[in-house]
Scaffold this motif. Sequence first.
Motif, PDB file in Angstrom:
ATOM      1  N   TYR A   1       0.817  -1.226   0.000  1.00 10.28           N
ATOM      2  CA  TYR A   1       0.000   0.000   0.000  1.00 10.28           C
ATOM      3  C   TYR A   1       0.847   1.272   0.000  1.00 10.28           C
ATOM      4  O   TYR A   1       0.537   2.228  -0.682  1.00 10.28           O
ATOM      5  N   ARG A   2       1.888   1.278   0.850  1.00 10.10           N
ATOM      6  CA  ARG A   2       2.652   2.518   1.064  1.00 10.10           C
ATOM      7  C   ARG A   2       4.149   2.266   0.942  1.00 10.10           C
ATOM      8  O   ARG A   2       4.607   1.145   1.071  1.00 10.10           O
ATOM      9  N   MET A   3       4.900   3.342   0.757  1.00 11.82           N
ATOM     10  CA  MET A   3       6.361   3.214   0.681  1.00 11.82           C
ATOM     11  C   MET A   3       6.959   2.739   2.001  1.00 11.82           C
ATOM     12  O   MET A   3       8.074   2.242   2.029  1.00 11.82           O
ATOM     13  N   ILE A   4       6.218   2.849   3.093  1.00  8.43           N
ATOM     14  CA  ILE A   4       6.722   2.413   4.396  1.00  8.43           C
ATOM     15  C   ILE A   4       6.554   0.908   4.625  1.00  8.43           C
ATOM     16  O   ILE A   4       7.024   0.383   5.625  1.00  8.43           O
ATOM     17  N   ASP A   5       5.912   0.198   3.709  1.00  9.58           N
ATOM     18  CA  ASP A   5       5.656  -1.232   3.895  1.00  9.58           C
ATOM     19  C   ASP A   5       6.897  -2.078   4.187  1.00  9.58           C
ATOM     20  O   ASP A   5       6.809  -3.034   4.961  1.00  9.58           O
ATOM     21  N   PRO A   6       8.070  -1.797   3.627  1.00 10.76           N
ATOM     22  CA  PRO A   6       9.248  -2.619   3.971  1.00 10.76           C
ATOM     23  C   PRO A   6       9.568  -2.639   5.461  1.00 10.76           C
ATOM     24  O   PRO A   6      10.137  -3.609   5.960  1.00 10.76           O
ATOM     25  N   MET A   7       9.176  -1.612   6.199  1.00  9.19           N
ATOM     26  CA  MET A   7       9.476  -1.599   7.632  1.00  9.19           C
ATOM     27  C   MET A   7       8.721  -2.699   8.376  1.00  9.19           C
ATOM     28  O   MET A   7       9.086  -3.057   9.478  1.00  9.19           O
TER      29      MET A   7
END
Length: 189
Positions: free
Chosen positions: A23-29
Amino acid sequence: FEFKYFGNKKVENGACLYLSNHYRMIDPMYILPTTKEGVHFIAKAESKKIPVFGAIISAVKTIFVGRDGTDARAVMDALKCLKSGEKVAIYPEGTRNKSDQPFLPFKSGSALLAIRAQVPIVPIVVYQRARFLRRSDIIIGEPFELSEYYGMKMTEEVLKEADEKILAVMQELREKHKRSLEETKGKKN
């Protein structure tokens, strides 16, 4: 952006292929805390051009792939990592999901990597899009393999069938979590 894990919070050491919706660029976290080992992320080459984010992902273990998804070098790099006992993460939808559907159609590639490297798949489902001051639920499923395809010729039909199996596992994880949330909500009322 608070989040909470459900399922396997830690992944065993050794090679595996993380597959997650996106969904978001923060998903890898959401993937990084599941292991003490490093994770190679597969990202589109255009990501390098995003201010700040591009610098961050260029500095970590990122395998860049061309937009059309047919980047042979990226496939070979990912296979090399997996066969060396390392972890690789891929978002099989190929782009961030901005729709109201829980999953976009999968691009080819993730099943091919899992089958050719003969490694387990760790499915991760981001239950809903991250929002400020709303918790995101991250469901981590049991690792599974596509061993029934090992040694088979990788035709388009075989890969499509394998991708559909992966999607079915991820959809079931999401539905099971949805039912659990509904039961919990019903008990509170």
